[in-house]
Design an enzyme around this catalytic site. Structure first.
Site, PDB file in Angstrom:
ATOM      1  CB  CYS A 190      -7.039  -3.625  -3.105  1.00 32.72           C
ATOM      2  SG  CYS A 190      -5.411  -2.753  -2.582  1.00 32.72           S
ATOM      3  NE  ARG A 221      -2.070  -4.711   1.052  1.00 35.78           N
ATOM      4  CZ  ARG A 221      -2.757  -4.263  -0.409  1.00 35.78           C
ATOM      5  NH1 ARG A 221      -4.062  -4.233  -0.026  1.00 35.78           N
ATOM      6  NH2 ARG A 221      -2.465  -4.666  -1.572  1.00 35.78           N
TER       7      ARG A 221
HETATM    8  C1  BEZ Z   1      -2.590  -5.094  -4.931  1.00 35.69           C
HETATM    9  O1  BEZ Z   1      -2.406  -6.119  -5.477  1.00 35.69           O
HETATM   10  O2  BEZ Z   1      -3.551  -4.718  -4.270  1.00 35.69           O
HETATM   11  C2  BEZ Z   1      -1.475  -3.791  -4.892  1.00 35.69           C
HETATM   12  C3  BEZ Z   1       0.022  -4.235  -5.268  1.00 35.69           C
HETATM   13  C4  BEZ Z   1       0.922  -3.526  -5.271  1.00 35.69           C
HETATM   14  C5  BEZ Z   1       0.483  -1.834  -4.905  1.00 35.69           C
HETATM   15  C6  BEZ Z   1      -0.702  -1.446  -4.902  1.00 35.69           C
HETATM   16  C7  BEZ Z   1      -1.909  -2.578  -4.720  1.00 35.69           C
END
Ligand code: BEZ
Length: 223
Positions: A60, A137
């Site tokens: 993110c 997402r």
């Molecule tokens: C992330 O790296 O943004 C992420 C990865 C897994 C679950 C939620 C966020």
């Protein structure tokens, strides 16, 4: 909860996820830029409304800062960006500060603090098969008339392509402006597809047109 095309579970209210051609649901929410009513905030521009799973997470962080870096490109296209997650406003504010410090990018667009999941539910951003506690997402392209024009969903562990987000926006705007379609892997400057003829007269007219003619139904032109 939402009913998906696959027939997802329904508990309580059953509502279809917003689809292409639907009016983007309106909402009022607290954001890092203050409280907004979405329809007013839109100011008649294009909007890229996207959710991310959680603040202070790695993928993110890369997505939000890349969108921040490329913000002027979206402004050039008369488009606004707005992010959503189920995190609190305090978390958003702290994360935005942290991203500025560690990535050198000030996030120029608002983040909705959707702790009560109101926006996530309106837009079908929680996909229980992936996670019940966060938004996936999701990304909606919304035109100036508030119509949803394209939708992208990615899972938690895969970051989206900002190149592709820009490309889809360019394609939608080019298609609208010129009454054409955009073929596979189209990029600005490439030939566009002329909509197929609907009458014999249009078939005949096409024979004289200055198109790249692969067949009567597959013609391309340079804009
Ligand atoms: C992330 O790296 O943004 C992420 C990865 C897994 C679950 C939620 C966020």
């Amino acid at each position: 909860m939402y009913e998906s095309m696959a027939g997802g579970t329904a508990t309580g209210v059953t509502r279809l996820m917003p689809r292409i051609g639907d009016v983007a649901p309106d909402f009022t929410a607290q954001t890092t830029h203050g409280e907004i009513r979405f329809s007013d905030w839109q100011e008649g521009k294009w909007v890229v409304l996207f959710s991310h799973p959680a603040d202070f997470t790695p993928v993110c962080s890369t997505e939000l800062t890349e969108l921040g870096r490329r913000y002027p490109e979206f402004q050039k296209r008369n488009a606004k960006l707005i992010g959503v997650s189920v995190d609190s406003i305090h978390s958003h504010l702290a994360w935005v500060q942290n991203l500025s410090r560690i990535m050198g990018v000030r996030i120029p667009y608002p983040l909705v603090a959707d702790s009560n999941r109101a926006v996530a539910e309106l837009y079908g951003m929680i996909h229980p098969g992936e996670t019940t506690t966060a938004t996936v997402r999701a990304l909606f392209f919304i035109d100036p008339k508030r119509s949803i024009r394209a939708v992208i969903y990615y899972p938690l562990n895969i970051g989206r392509s900002v190149d592709e987000i820009e490309r889809v926006l360019d394609a939608l705007q080019t298609a609208d402006k010129n009454g054409v379609a955009c073929p596979v892997n189209w990029r600005p400057g490439d030939k566009v597809v002329v909509p197929p003829p609907k009458t014999e007269k249009e078939v005949d007219q096409r024979l004289d047109a200055d198109y790249e003619k692969l067949d009567f139904y597959l013609c391309k032109k340079t804009l």
